[in-house]
Design an enzyme around this catalytic site. Sequence first.
Site, PDB file in Angstrom:
ATOM      1  N   HIS A  13       0.823  -1.212   0.000  1.00 44.99           N
ATOM      2  CA  HIS A  13       0.000   0.000   0.000  1.00 44.99           C
ATOM      3  C   HIS A  13       0.862   1.269   0.000  1.00 44.99           C
ATOM      4  O   HIS A  13       0.883   2.030  -0.955  1.00 44.99           O
ATOM      5  CB  HIS A  13      -0.894   0.021   1.246  1.00 44.99           C
ATOM      6  CG  HIS A  13      -1.779  -1.159   1.402  1.00 44.99           C
ATOM      7  ND1 HIS A  13      -2.784  -1.490   0.511  1.00 44.99           N
ATOM      8  CD2 HIS A  13      -1.834  -2.105   2.373  1.00 44.99           C
ATOM      9  CE1 HIS A  13      -3.414  -2.577   0.927  1.00 44.99           C
ATOM     10  NE2 HIS A  13      -2.869  -2.970   2.045  1.00 44.99           N
TER      11      HIS A  13
HETATM   12  O1  RIB Z   1      -5.152   0.440   4.323  1.00 44.16           O
HETATM   13  C1  RIB Z   1      -3.744   0.442   4.242  1.00 44.16           C
HETATM   14  C2  RIB Z   1      -3.183   1.633   4.947  1.00 44.16           C
HETATM   15  O2  RIB Z   1      -3.545   1.587   6.330  1.00 44.16           O
HETATM   16  C3  RIB Z   1      -1.645   1.669   4.938  1.00 44.16           C
HETATM   17  O3  RIB Z   1      -1.208   3.006   5.003  1.00 44.16           O
HETATM   18  C4  RIB Z   1      -1.292   0.942   6.202  1.00 44.16           C
HETATM   19  O4  RIB Z   1      -0.002   1.317   6.715  1.00 44.16           O
HETATM   20  C5  RIB Z   1      -2.376   1.441   7.122  1.00 44.16           C
HETATM   21  O5  RIB Z   1      -1.971   2.723   7.595  1.00 44.16           O
END
Ligand code: RIB
Length: 320
Positions: free
Chosen positions: A243
């Site tokens: 992500h």
């Molecule tokens: O949904 C994924 C996000 O939420 C990423 O930034 C992970 O680190 C959490 O913060």
Amino acid sequence: MTDPIPVYLDCDTGVDDAVALAYLLRSPHVDVVGIGTVSGNTSAAQAARNTLDLLGLAGVDSIPVAIGAHHHSSHEYAGGAAHVHGDNGIGGVELPRSAREPEDVTAVELLIDLSHRYEGRLHLVTIGPLTNIIEALAADPTLPTRIAGVATMGGAASVPGNITPVAEANIFNDPAAADALLTAEWDVTLVPLDATMEHTLSEDDRVTLAEASDPLLRAVGAMLDHYFEFYLPTYGVRTSALHDPLAAVIAAGGTTITRGPRVPVRVDTTHGPGRGQTIADLRGQRLGDRDHPEARTRVVLEVDGSISAHLMEVLTGERP
Ligand code: RIB
Ligand code: CA
């Protein structure tokens, strides 16, 4: 090669935040000039400790790290996501404690100061809940006029959420803050689950990192071990979604956006089952990406190929 872009990173240093930070530190196209933390995967204070210790492993002692919002704008911090990121936010990995402490200013004060120091050139990369950003906009409504661009990991345009059926974690943790970011007068590149779930790191890559001679890479490889276990039921194999690293790669210009319409995006800030949903107006997209004339948010639906090889090359300095 053009000069590296100055970046303020806003994060909730968790495991994928750590991978994104390592990438940004190693990218020749980025100069991280400040880091602010916010509660999300872990508390803002723990995220700052994690960030400082990672910077220590990287041999970097010049980047200010400031603690931001502990609670979110509409609710109190609920204790983080230990089942995903471990009790300390970084997979339970105990890092050598850096001698450095967080700045004696808040993340908001650091961001506003940097926006003046790098006026017109500063890029925001946000990879956690957006509470610091809404607070910065409230403290200084002229902030967007000094920002070159915003890259934000968050949301889900046409795919399910990951914390509710429709909401992604960063947005769900502070919907009002996300809506404020998406409606401010700046250009936003939103990197939602539609794209980030399609990019993963293999167990071989993780072992390469965990067995590296470089202490920062070893720590990242060790953290991913816990993170991979969380994603086993999702992907059926030990791996993890990238992500935050995808948002970092996009901000650094390390990939090409192949599907990224510029469309209006709003956030459901109500308290019903849709809370935290990012509502991207993708009507009219059947014949290809069409930009809305007034929209300032580019929604990244796809980039050119997988980023994992590029990510590993920048992290390790070795071509696969
Ligand atoms: O949904 C994924 C996000 O939420 C990423 O930034 C992970 O680190 C959490 O913060
Ligand atoms: Ca994050």
